[in-house]
Design an enzyme around this catalytic site. Structure first.
Site, short mmCIF file in Angstrom:
data_model
loop_
_atom_site.label_atom_id
_atom_site.label_comp_id
_atom_site.label_asym_id
_atom_site.label_seq_id
_atom_site.Cartn_x
_atom_site.Cartn_y
_atom_site.Cartn_z
N LYS A 48 0.83 -1.21 0.00
CA LYS A 48 0.00 0.00 0.00
C LYS A 48 0.87 1.26 0.00
O LYS A 48 0.60 2.21 -0.73
CB LYS A 48 -0.96 -0.03 1.21
CG LYS A 48 -2.05 -1.07 1.06
CD LYS A 48 -2.80 -1.38 2.35
CE LYS A 48 -3.68 -2.62 2.15
NZ LYS A 48 -4.34 -3.09 3.39
N GLN A 92 -5.19 -2.20 9.60
CA GLN A 92 -4.89 -3.49 8.98
C GLN A 92 -5.38 -4.63 9.87
O GLN A 92 -5.11 -4.66 11.07
CB GLN A 92 -3.37 -3.59 8.73
CG GLN A 92 -2.93 -4.82 7.96
CD GLN A 92 -3.46 -4.85 6.52
OE1 GLN A 92 -3.61 -3.82 5.88
NE2 GLN A 92 -3.75 -6.04 6.02
N ASP A 115 -11.46 1.52 3.40
CA ASP A 115 -11.58 0.06 3.24
C ASP A 115 -13.03 -0.34 2.92
O ASP A 115 -13.27 -1.47 2.48
CB ASP A 115 -11.19 -0.64 4.56
CG ASP A 115 -9.80 -1.25 4.50
OD1 ASP A 115 -9.34 -1.60 3.41
OD2 ASP A 115 -9.18 -1.38 5.58
#
Ligand code: GUN
Length: 288
Positions: A48, A92, A115
């Site tokens: 990322k 995460q 997300d």
């Protein structure tokens, strides 16, 4: 059979985004929270960061030790929610057992939830309202668009009902853009092999290496493989290789299109996160 080259599509879409970002005075800013030292999570976050650099985004990784309390982590989320410089952020997953992932997801401001995990974004997606869509299913949609794969009226079978892949995927494909007839299968589905064999489009997202065999695939089907399982290998330098949920060598010759692992869905997932961050910076979903 045509191989769906996720790596090439991802590169093309990143290039397009980089051109848009180059013209922006204020560069989009993505923050990632990483708790602990899980190998796969480190790898994902590394990818990322690299994608942010390539496209011209600003990015920061906030690292915390495994023993951070839930309260302290929720405090960090509050801080990022309130920071006007931050366009979007992710936490995460997986998180250590003592932290509730659901609480964490619900603490994120839906306007910064790039997300697309927050119930507000999931609900808006299901209603067909502007929303941040979970990155893996959105990446698969981008592949279908890029290759102009016919979907309307076709039978799509999604195997796996996870909140971040199977469920949103089934919803997106049944919606008016794709117009598929969708069957969502899971571990309790009866006659799974036969159901899969009836699919014009088969999305394998159950997380079992090489589960889908040639007898489960209709000739001419489109096969999308979401699985990534790491297995030891004596043929690679680093000692392991990645397997998908599809037994590629025997399934590929039967397909009209198939995604490989690696290089299929994986690279697209990162691109979708980048796309959501760009949308956040532009205020495209919730306004500025
Ligand atoms: N863990 C595995 N995939 C993902 C993802 O897409 N987002 C987050 N936050 N964690 C993950």
């Amino acid at each position: 059979m045509e191989l769906i080259d996720g790596k090439a599509v991802a590169a093309a879409l990143k290039q397009r985004m980089a051109e848009r970002v180059a013209a922006m005075e204020r560069k989009p800013y993505l923050v990632a929270i990483l708790v602990g030292h899980d190998g796969a999570s480190e790898t994902y976050v590394g990818h990322k960061e690299r994608a942010c650099r390539e496209i011209g985004f600003r990015s920061t990784v906030l690292r915390f030790e495994e023993d951070i309390t839930e309260e302290a982590l929720l405090g960090e989320i509050e801080r990022l929610n309130a920071d006007p410089e931050v366009d979007g952020f992710i936490v995460q997953m997986p998180l250590p057992k003592h932290i509730s992932e659901q609480k964490v997801i619900e603490a994120i401001d839906p306007r910064k939830d790039v997300d697309g995990f927050h119930p507000v974004n999931v609900g808006r997606m299901i209603l067909g309202l502007p929303a941040y869509v979970s990155a893996t299913p959105e990446g698969i949609c981008e592949l279908l668009r890029y290759y102009k794969i016919p979907t309307a009226g076709r039978h799509c079978v999604v195997v796996g009902r996870s909140n971040i892949v199977g469920r949103p995927m089934a919803n997106l494909l049944s919606d008016k853009e794709f117009n598929c007839t969708v069957t969502l299968c899971h571990s309790r589905t009866e006659n799974l092999r036969e159901v899969c064999a009836g699919a014009d489009i088969l999305v394998a997202a159950l997380g079992k290496a090489e589960f889908v065999t040639a007898d489960m695939v209709k000739p001419g089907a489109v096969v999308i493989d979401v699985g990534i399982t790491r297995v030891p290998s004596d043929k690679t330098k680093n000692g392991w290789k990645l397997l998908g949920d599809v037994k590629f060598d025997e399934v590929a010759p039967k397909c009209s299109y198939i995604t490989p692992v690696p290089g299929g869905v994986g690279p697209m997932t990162i691109v979708s996160l980048m796309k959501n961050t760009l949308l956040a910076a532009e205020g495209a979903i919730y306004g500025k």
